[in-house]
Write an enzyme that holds these catalytic residues in place. Structure first.
Site, mmCIF file in Angstrom:
data_model
loop_
_atom_site.group_PDB
_atom_site.id
_atom_site.type_symbol
_atom_site.label_atom_id
_atom_site.label_comp_id
_atom_site.label_asym_id
_atom_site.label_seq_id
_atom_site.Cartn_x
_atom_site.Cartn_y
_atom_site.Cartn_z
ATOM 1 N N SER A 72 -2.518 0.211 2.262
ATOM 2 C CA SER A 72 -3.699 0.129 3.132
ATOM 3 C C SER A 72 -4.987 0.707 2.545
ATOM 4 O O SER A 72 -6.037 0.063 2.656
ATOM 5 C CB SER A 72 -3.408 0.795 4.479
ATOM 6 N N ALA A 87 -2.199 5.698 -1.342
ATOM 7 C CA ALA A 87 -1.603 6.131 -0.069
ATOM 8 C C ALA A 87 -0.896 7.478 -0.192
ATOM 9 O O ALA A 87 -0.673 8.143 0.805
ATOM 10 C CB ALA A 87 -0.607 5.079 0.417
ATOM 11 N N CYS A 88 -0.520 7.859 -1.422
ATOM 12 C CA CYS A 88 0.410 8.989 -1.561
ATOM 13 C C CYS A 88 -0.124 10.102 -2.443
ATOM 14 O O CYS A 88 -0.561 9.850 -3.565
ATOM 15 C CB CYS A 88 1.707 8.512 -2.198
ATOM 16 N N GLY A 116 -2.068 10.007 2.515
ATOM 17 C CA GLY A 116 -1.136 10.930 3.147
ATOM 18 C C GLY A 116 -0.712 11.994 2.146
ATOM 19 O O GLY A 116 -0.701 11.740 0.943
ATOM 20 N N ASN A 269 5.684 12.100 -0.757
ATOM 21 C CA ASN A 269 4.614 11.744 0.181
ATOM 22 C C ASN A 269 5.172 11.750 1.618
ATOM 23 O O ASN A 269 6.377 11.961 1.803
ATOM 24 C CB ASN A 269 4.065 10.372 -0.224
ATOM 25 N N CYS A 271 6.178 9.618 3.935
ATOM 26 C CA CYS A 271 7.356 8.842 4.401
ATOM 27 C C CYS A 271 8.535 8.942 3.454
ATOM 28 O O CYS A 271 9.573 8.291 3.660
ATOM 29 C CB CYS A 271 6.937 7.406 4.656
ATOM 30 N N GLY A 272 8.418 9.730 2.398
ATOM 31 C CA GLY A 272 9.577 10.088 1.578
ATOM 32 C C GLY A 272 9.868 9.192 0.396
ATOM 33 O O GLY A 272 10.765 9.469 -0.394
ATOM 34 N N GLU A 273 9.093 8.088 0.237
ATOM 35 C CA GLU A 273 9.458 7.126 -0.800
ATOM 36 C C GLU A 273 8.862 7.449 -2.165
ATOM 37 O O GLU A 273 9.227 6.819 -3.157
ATOM 38 C CB GLU A 273 9.045 5.706 -0.381
ATOM 39 N N PRO A 419 7.428 1.964 3.471
ATOM 40 C CA PRO A 419 7.767 1.461 4.808
ATOM 41 C C PRO A 419 7.004 0.181 5.189
ATOM 42 O O PRO A 419 7.479 -0.601 6.000
ATOM 43 C CB PRO A 419 7.374 2.609 5.734
ATOM 44 N N GLY A 421 4.456 -0.163 7.106
ATOM 45 C CA GLY A 421 4.212 -0.155 8.549
ATOM 46 C C GLY A 421 3.129 -1.127 8.979
ATOM 47 O O GLY A 421 3.357 -1.963 9.862
HETATM 48 O O1 CDP Z 1 1.666 -0.405 5.411
HETATM 49 P P1 CDP Z 1 0.768 0.664 4.889
HETATM 50 O O2 CDP Z 1 0.210 0.389 3.532
HETATM 51 O O3 CDP Z 1 -0.332 0.988 5.856
HETATM 52 O O4 CDP Z 1 1.581 2.038 4.771
HETATM 53 P P2 CDP Z 1 3.149 2.355 4.757
HETATM 54 O O5 CDP Z 1 3.834 1.520 3.730
HETATM 55 O O6 CDP Z 1 3.694 2.320 6.138
HETATM 56 O O7 CDP Z 1 3.154 3.853 4.262
HETATM 57 C C1 CDP Z 1 2.996 4.155 2.892
HETATM 58 C C2 CDP Z 1 2.438 5.522 2.740
HETATM 59 O O8 CDP Z 1 1.102 5.571 3.228
HETATM 60 C C3 CDP Z 1 3.131 6.620 3.522
HETATM 61 O O9 CDP Z 1 4.302 7.088 2.946
HETATM 62 C C4 CDP Z 1 2.039 7.670 3.500
HETATM 63 O O10 CDP Z 1 1.977 8.289 2.239
HETATM 64 C C5 CDP Z 1 0.797 6.847 3.730
HETATM 65 N N1 CDP Z 1 0.411 6.776 5.166
HETATM 66 C C6 CDP Z 1 -0.477 7.707 5.700
HETATM 67 O O11 CDP Z 1 -0.937 8.567 4.983
HETATM 68 N N2 CDP Z 1 -0.853 7.663 7.021
HETATM 69 C C7 CDP Z 1 -0.360 6.734 7.830
HETATM 70 N N3 CDP Z 1 -0.740 6.715 9.113
HETATM 71 C C8 CDP Z 1 0.561 5.777 7.329
HETATM 72 C C9 CDP Z 1 0.924 5.818 5.989
#
Ligand code: CDP
Length: 571
Positions: A72, A87-88, A116, A269, A271-273, A419, A421
């Site tokens: 994202s 993201a991480c 995150g 990070n 979500c642990g990945e 994940p 998400g």
């Molecule tokens: O789908 P998206 O790229 O939004 O994120 P994800 O695959 O669900 O999450 C990947 C990583 O993004 C997580 O492990 C976090 O490091 C970070 N993240 C975050 O900082 N804050 C969030 N609300 C969601 C994800």
């Protein structure tokens, strides 16, 4: 573009560029164009203008076709003033007042940019230990975690997303019991996921029913002993209670640390990945497996040729992201450009299986998972080797295991399973490597209208097989699963299984199958039914340990008052 209503809504709300009055400045195609152009610009000094244009077009096509999406922050920030694309992050926490609050400040900067953060609190002296400068006593890791939590609460992420954190404490820290139970109440420390950092020594002690040592981090002194089984059972009990804590196998993360000379891996990070070194960041991206099929004589099969070219383009893309990224701190800039870790993974796995008529909970799907991930890992490494030939190896290469192996790569790691998400919502597919959550569900829209959302792959099959009706979809939505619906053929009931139709061991085995061929780690929630017992949780933990997972997170349905996805609940 072929976007779902949900995808358009999410993009409009949080991804598309807006002016100061909130008016949209771009449409989804405009967003992908902005991202493609910015990421391609990293090649400016290597290629002609014409070639640069075609690289941009390759990146654009891959995203617009929803074959691949970057994490994202890349979609939100590329080519925009913030420019932070990862993201991480993992930040160190030193055992000093200055160190602790410096890290809180740095975490706030990262959250503001959409990233995150993960931290190990293991270096902090335990509650009650003396503090020389004041003659007082320390308040311990958990109390500081609450300060981090409050800071996160206060920083709303620049209109994009709220900060997410991972908090880790080693199992041999004297405050471990307080840590394991610190999220017992669902309303506490809500901006953190927590994981216990498990050692091999601890797992051996659990197996042999022995005591293990608690060690004060700031002095190295053994200050107590704990019965390993009691601690293990406490972790299980709390996880059964509401999903927290998870566990991570610290020694395993470090066994796979490709740059041990640069330091120890102490956290992942949120979500642990993604295990990372202190001050290291990583940008992720995911290939949409649901799009990696071809039809031969009307029969679907995995399109390995398309998968290969997508992997190569994705590695090129993610490696470029490192160069155009604006990192929030000089330390992070140095570490991240030094190791050049990227994390390519997958989404839409369950959808792919449905299209192939393979049940998620079957040996065939485990075999296919290994085959596909092995292929992605191999190809991504080859792509990274080719980039190294053109642009050079990563700067800390001499401090890495690759030097002795004589493998010249541009990226210290290439694969991670996120994940996805929100990415999976944008692509309109099942998330990460998770099974389908529900076949259809009811969503409330304005004016109390109810909308029945049906999994698109299921909808198509239901129509082809002639049993589709709105009334049936509504009944399925009330239940979530299609088990026991007489009007639906048995084979379809087998193929379209949902998270709760699948026993926990299949969840873990799937995680292990992907982990086997992933450099970093795999995000997965082992979903359990509400009736699951503590023993079911303990069994899942053991299986994760025995099958070489890097960690495990479980969630028992209904164990938190507020959960993101609900089955059969119409609000
Ligand atoms: O789908 P998206 O790229 O939004 O994120 P994800 O695959 O669900 O999450 C990947 C990583 O993004 C997580 O492990 C976090 O490091 C970070 N993240 C975050 O900082 N804050 C969030 N609300 C969601 C994800």
């Amino acid at each position: 573009m072929n976007l779902t209503e949900n995808a358009i809504k999410v993009l409009k709300k949080r991804y598309l560029a807006k002016d100061e009055n909130g008016n949209l400045l771009e449409d989804p195609e405009g967003m992908f164009r902005r991202v493609a152009r910015t990421v391609a610009s990293a090649d400016k000094e290597y290629v002609s203008e014409e070639e640069l244009k075609s690289i941009e077009q390759e990146f654009y096509d891959m995203m617009v076709n929803l074959d691949f999406l970057p994490n994202s922050p890349t979609l939100m920030n590329a080519g925009r003033p913030l420019g932070q694309l990862s993201a991480c992050f993992v930040l160190p926490i030193e055992d000093t007042m200055e160190g602790i609050f410096e890290t809180i400040k740095n975490a706030a900067l990262i959250h503001k940019s959409g990233g995150g953060t993960g931290f190990s609190f293991s270096r902090l002296r335990p509650k009650g230990a003396s503090v020389n400068s004041t003659g007082g006593v320390a308040s311990g890791p958990v109390s500081f975690m609450k300060v981090f939590n409050a800071a996160t609460e206060a920083v709303k992420q620049g209109g994009t997303r709220r900060g997410a954190n991972m908090g880790i404490l080693r199992v041999d820290h004297p405050d471990i019991v307080e840590f394991i139970t610190c999220k017992k109440n669902n309303a506490d420390i809500t901006n953190f996921n927590i994981s216990v950092g498990i050692t091999e020594e601890f797992m051996n002690a659990v197996e042999n029913n022995e005591y293990y040592n608690l060690v004060e981090p700031h002095t190295g002194k053994i200050v107590g002993k704990q019965n390993a089984r009691e601690i293990f059972d406490l972790i299980v009990d709390m996880a059964w209670n509401n999903g927290e804590p998870g566990i991570i196998f610290l020694d395993r993360l470090n066994k796979d640390n490709v740059t041990p000379e640069l330091g120890e891996i102490e956290s992942t990070n949120p979500c642990g990945e993604q295990p990372l070194l202190p001050y290291e960041a990583c940008n992720l991206g995911s290939i949409n497996l649901s799009n990696m099929l071809k039809y031969v004589d009307g029969k679907p099969e995995v399109d390995f040729a398309k998968l290969r070219t997508t992997v190569w383009k994705a590695v090129h893309f993610l490696d470029n992201v490192i160069d155009v990224n604006k990192y929030p701190l000089p330390e992070i800039d140095k570490m991240t450009r030094g190791t050049r870790k990227i994390g390519l993974g997958v989404m839409g796995w369950a959808d792919m299986l449905c299209k192939l008529n393979i049940p998620y909970n079957s040996q065939s799907s485990i075999d296919l998972a290994e085959k596909i991930m092995h292929f992605i890992q191999d190809e991504s490494r080859k792509a990274s080797m080719e980039l190294a030939e053109k642009k050079g190896v990563f700067p800390y290469y001499d401090k890495s295991i690759y030097k002795n192996l004589g493998i010249r790569v541009r990226n210290a790691t290439t694969t991670t399973i996120a994940p996805t998400g929100t990415l999976s919502i944008i692509a309109g597919v099942s998330s990460g490597i998770e099974p389908l959550f529900a076949i259809s569900y009811i969503r409330n829209v304005m004016d109390n209208d109810e909308l029945v959302e049906v999994n698109p792959v299921f909808k198509q099959v239901a129509k082809e097989e002639g049993f589709y009706s709105d009334e049936l979809m509504r009944r399925i939505a009330k239940k979530g699963s299609i088990r026991g619906f007489d009007e639906i053929p048995e084979w379809i009931q087998d193929v379209f299984v949902t998270a709760h139709d699948i026993s926990p061991d299949w969840h873990v085995r799937m995680q292990a199958a992907f982990q086997k061929y992933t450099d970093n780690a795999v995000s997965k929630t082992v979903n359990l039914r509400n009736e699951a017992t503590r023993k079911d949780v303990a069994d899942a933990f053991w299986l994760a340990y025995k099958t070489n997972c890097k960690g495990i997170t479980i969630y028992r349905d209904g164990s938190r008052d507020l959960q993101v996805l609900n089955i059969g609940k119409v609000k």
